[in-house]
Design an enzyme around this catalytic site. Structure first.
Site, mmCIF file in Angstrom:
data_model
loop_
_atom_site.group_PDB
_atom_site.id
_atom_site.type_symbol
_atom_site.label_atom_id
_atom_site.label_comp_id
_atom_site.label_asym_id
_atom_site.label_seq_id
_atom_site.Cartn_x
_atom_site.Cartn_y
_atom_site.Cartn_z
ATOM 1 N N ARG A 1 0.817 -1.221 0.000
ATOM 2 C CA ARG A 1 0.000 0.000 0.000
ATOM 3 C C ARG A 1 0.846 1.264 0.000
ATOM 4 N NH1 ARG A 1 -2.844 -3.700 3.210
ATOM 5 N NH2 ARG A 1 -1.791 -2.862 5.032
ATOM 6 N N GLU B 1 5.464 -10.506 15.054
ATOM 7 C CA GLU B 1 4.909 -11.022 16.303
ATOM 8 C C GLU B 1 5.353 -12.462 16.542
ATOM 9 O OE1 GLU B 1 0.559 -11.339 18.497
ATOM 10 O OE2 GLU B 1 0.713 -10.456 16.502
#
Length: 182
Positions: free
Chosen positions: A67, A104
């Site tokens: 993006r 993560e």
């Protein structure tokens, strides 16, 4: 370099759709496709960014996949500057530099072409992405710009997810500008 008023920020924020529980439960996803599909809001944002960055004496704009490519390339067109893609590993066709960063659960890697700044020493580079959360990708991108011989003079994000504090880590290295703070 005028920043947006609260009313102008509200206008842009209202053009972004909220998707609850995407991609997993508990996350409120900010869907920028509705901003991209709203020509008035998009043109307003681009005019603001053009005015904000026109006097920064930039040499290149680097966009983070995927993006970030959208906003970076549109801003390149507005400012008549070259675009540099920062991509996921094994997506660029020429010799690359890479940087790993923590996720993560595990690690990931991004790359930039070795010759991205065409031999210009200390090329002034604006780093662009749609949002900053924990900052891992942005920090790795900053490091790649340095490795390629550029100087990241600022990082721009449409959205800053402030509670995740990624912008604070990046702010220690370069100037950070976000149009919308969430």
């Amino acid at each position: 370099m005028k920043k947006l008023t609260q009313q102008e920020q509200k206008y842009l924020l209202e053009s972004i759709r909220n998707i609850p529980d995407f991609p997993k439960k508990g996350i409120l996803f900010k869907d920028i496709t509705t901003l991209l599909n709203n020509k008035e809001a998009l043109n307003f944002l681009l005019k603001h960014l053009q005015a904000y960055y026109k006097d920064k004496n930039l040499d290149f704009i680097a966009g983070i996949e995927s993006r970030g490519f959208i906003f970076a390339s549109m801003l390149c067109a507005k400012l008549s500057l070259p675009f540099v893609p920062i991509r996921k590993a094994n997506k660029l066709p020429f010799e690359t530099l890479s940087c790993k960063y923590e996720l993560e659960y595990g690690t990931d890697s991004i790359e930039i072409h070795k010759d991205a700044f065409r031999g210009i020493k200390k090329a002034k580079v604006l780093l662009v992405d749609d949002l900053i959360a924990t900052g891992g990708t942005a920090l790795a991108s900053y490091e790649l710009i340095k490795k390629a011989g550029g100087e990241c003079v600022e990082a721009f994000f449409l959205l800053n997810l402030k509670d995740l504090k990624g912008y604070l880590k990046l702010k220690e290295l370069t100037s950070v500008y976000s149009v919308l703070e969430i």
